[in-house]
Design an enzyme around this catalytic site. Structure first.
Site, short mmCIF file in Angstrom:
data_model
loop_
_atom_site.label_atom_id
_atom_site.label_comp_id
_atom_site.label_asym_id
_atom_site.label_seq_id
_atom_site.Cartn_x
_atom_site.Cartn_y
_atom_site.Cartn_z
N GLY A 25 -67.07 28.76 96.19
CA GLY A 25 -68.43 28.30 95.91
C GLY A 25 -68.61 26.95 96.59
N LYS A 37 -61.84 35.63 95.02
CA LYS A 37 -61.50 36.94 94.47
C LYS A 37 -62.52 38.02 94.82
CE LYS A 37 -63.05 36.34 89.66
NZ LYS A 37 -62.58 36.33 88.27
N GLN A 74 -80.89 28.43 92.03
CA GLN A 74 -82.26 28.69 92.44
C GLN A 74 -83.05 27.42 92.75
OE1 GLN A 74 -83.70 31.01 89.13
NE2 GLN A 74 -83.11 32.91 90.11
N GLY A 75 -83.49 26.75 91.66
CA GLY A 75 -84.50 25.69 91.78
C GLY A 75 -84.13 24.60 92.75
N ASP A 77 -61.24 31.81 85.08
CA ASP A 77 -59.83 31.99 85.48
C ASP A 77 -59.13 30.65 85.72
OD1 ASP A 77 -61.07 34.44 85.71
OD2 ASP A 77 -60.17 34.96 87.63
N ARG A 114 -82.95 20.11 79.34
CA ARG A 114 -82.74 21.55 79.12
C ARG A 114 -82.21 21.90 77.74
NH1 ARG A 114 -80.13 23.71 84.77
NH2 ARG A 114 -82.02 23.36 85.97
C1 LIG Z 1 -78.76 31.98 88.15
C2 LIG Z 1 -78.25 30.57 88.38
C3 LIG Z 1 -79.12 29.57 88.80
C4 LIG Z 1 -78.65 28.27 89.01
N1 LIG Z 1 -79.52 27.32 89.48
C5 LIG Z 1 -79.07 26.07 89.75
C6 LIG Z 1 -79.92 25.08 90.32
O1 LIG Z 1 -81.09 25.32 90.59
N2 LIG Z 1 -79.41 23.86 90.57
C7 LIG Z 1 -78.10 23.54 90.30
O2 LIG Z 1 -77.68 22.39 90.55
N3 LIG Z 1 -77.26 24.47 89.78
C8 LIG Z 1 -77.71 25.71 89.51
N4 LIG Z 1 -76.85 26.66 88.99
C9 LIG Z 1 -75.46 26.26 88.73
C10 LIG Z 1 -74.66 26.23 90.03
O3 LIG Z 1 -74.83 27.46 90.70
C11 LIG Z 1 -73.18 26.01 89.73
O4 LIG Z 1 -73.01 24.86 88.92
C12 LIG Z 1 -72.38 25.80 91.00
O5 LIG Z 1 -72.72 26.74 91.98
C13 LIG Z 1 -70.89 25.88 90.71
O6 LIG Z 1 -70.20 25.83 91.93
P1 LIG Z 1 -68.64 26.05 91.96
O7 LIG Z 1 -68.20 25.96 93.38
O8 LIG Z 1 -68.00 25.13 90.98
O9 LIG Z 1 -68.41 27.52 91.37
P2 LIG Z 1 -68.85 28.94 91.95
O10 LIG Z 1 -69.99 28.83 92.87
O11 LIG Z 1 -68.98 29.87 90.80
O12 LIG Z 1 -67.58 29.39 92.81
C14 LIG Z 1 -66.39 29.82 92.19
C15 LIG Z 1 -65.56 30.57 93.20
O13 LIG Z 1 -64.28 30.85 92.64
C16 LIG Z 1 -63.95 32.21 92.88
N5 LIG Z 1 -62.97 32.61 91.86
C17 LIG Z 1 -63.11 32.64 90.51
N6 LIG Z 1 -61.97 33.02 89.93
C18 LIG Z 1 -61.08 33.24 90.93
C19 LIG Z 1 -59.71 33.65 90.99
N7 LIG Z 1 -59.00 33.94 89.88
N8 LIG Z 1 -59.12 33.77 92.20
C20 LIG Z 1 -59.81 33.50 93.35
N9 LIG Z 1 -61.09 33.10 93.36
C21 LIG Z 1 -61.72 32.97 92.17
C22 LIG Z 1 -65.28 32.94 92.82
O14 LIG Z 1 -65.19 34.21 93.44
C23 LIG Z 1 -66.14 31.94 93.61
O15 LIG Z 1 -65.94 32.10 94.99
C24 LIG Z 1 -77.29 27.96 88.78
C25 LIG Z 1 -76.41 28.97 88.37
C26 LIG Z 1 -76.88 30.27 88.17
C27 LIG Z 1 -75.91 31.34 87.76
#
Ligand SMILES: Cc1cc2nc3c(=O)[nH]c(=O)nc-3n(C[C@H](O)[C@H](O)[C@H](O)COP(=O)(O)OP(=O)(O)OC[C@H]3O[C@@H](n4cnc5c(N)ncnc54)[C@H](O)[C@@H]3O)c2cc1C
Length: 300
Positions: A29, A50, A62-63, A227, A294
């Protein structure tokens, strides 16, 4: 007689093959991809995800993304709004870092191919207003497809980075430590493969995202199963703030459809929340009405 090991608390600590790297990043992500891309190209990096590369919570955001980039804004205002919305629970140092480094982070994303929406034809960023912000400071892309645009641009950068090896459809299972405070790497398993591999590295980064799928109804993708937190706990890593989970106030959950989030930008553009009897209820609860923090709107 000894009880059989509990699979939730007993780590998997065996593997069949081994691959070495300088840094292993678990998760693709925004957190994992930005971390990997900011490493010096001289380092040999493995990114494990994964699902297919791109599948993540990030893709569904989104927003938009808040940063004090507007002409009427500055990081101190962003700081004050964030502290107020946090109701006394903020990690003040983390908020300071977020607001001070936010503008540079936006510029970094743009330099790496993220295109945020603009107004007119003079390359002025379009800024939305969202809850608890006293200024319009939410950058967005493709209307409400901000996360998809960020993920697209970062994935593109990662694919052309020769020093990064990518393991898709590969789940991280457990961390391997030296028995003390040092992590030696992570055990992974690719979908359909019977064997496990130790990705050995002096630095392992957990960027697995959240645990939204622990709830019966969630806007998070199926992979958000916590995880990373589980692996960390099994390796005796100290974790923090697990009591904080965001319940977004406006998610449409109806029979026969996948629940989906109704972006806060809708309220930022002037939409009202009404009860089933048509009453606009937020005005009686908070001075910012529909744009209250929120958690306040979610509880209302
Ligand atoms: C519908 C929705 C709308 C949102 N809107 C907003 C917004 O407008 N503004 C905002 O700031 N935030 C928003 N968010 C929140 C934001 O998307 C998250 O806070 C942010 O994307 C988290 O990023 P990350 O890299 O920490 O995790 P993620 O983007 O979830 O990435 C996690 C990664 O880890 C991988 N993974 C997980 N477990 C394992 C494993 N065991 N082995 C290997 N890989 C693994 C997954 O496949 C993924 O690639 C929204 C979330 C959702 C669901």
């Amino acid at each position: 007689m000894r009880n059989p090991p509990d699979p939730l608390s007993t780590p998997v600590l065996s593997w069949n093959t081994r691959q070495d790297a300088d840094v292993v990043v678990v998760g693709a992500g925004i957190a994992g991809l930005v971390f990997a891309l900011r490493l010096p190209p001289s380092l040999n990096v493995i990114v494990v995800t994964k699902g297919a590369l791109g599948e993540s919570n990030t893709r569904y955001a989104q927003g938009g993304l808040a940063a004090a980039v507007g002409p009427d804004d500055d990081p101190d205002l962003h700081f004050a709004d964030t502290i107020a919305a946090g109701a006394g629970l903020c990690d003040v140092a983390a908020v300071r870092t977020l607001v001070d480094e936010g503008v540079a982070a936006v510029q970094w994303l743009e330099a790496h191919g993220t295109t945020f929406d603009e107004v007119g034809d003079r390359h002025v960023r379009a800024l939305g207003r969202e809850a608890a912000h006293s200024r319009s400071r939410v950058l967005h892309a493709g209307g409400d497809a901000t996360g998809a645009e960020i993920e697209r641009s970062l994935v593109r950068q990662l694919r052309i980075r020769p020093s990064v090896s990518l393991l898709e459809h590969t789940a991280a299972i457990d961390l391997v430590t030296d028995g003390g405070d040092s992590c030696r790497g992570v055990i992974v398993q690719t979908d359909g493969s019977p064997s496990r591999t130790l990705l050995a590295a002096p630095v392992t980064v957990l960027a697995n995202g959240g645990a939204g799928q622990l709830w019966a109804v969630s806007s998070n993708p199926p992979g958000a199963t916590g995880d990373g937190i589980a692996m960390a706990l099994r390796a005796s890593v100290v974790v923090a703030d697990l009591e904080f989970t965001q319940f977004h106030p406006t998610v449409l959950a109806a029979d026969g459809i996948e629940p989906f989030l109704v972006s806060e930008a809708v309220r930022g553009e002037g939409a009202y929340l009404r009860s089933v009897s048509g009453e606009r209820f937020m005005t009686a609860i908070h001075p910012m009405a529909e744009l209250a923090p929120r958690d306040v709107v979610a509880r209302a």
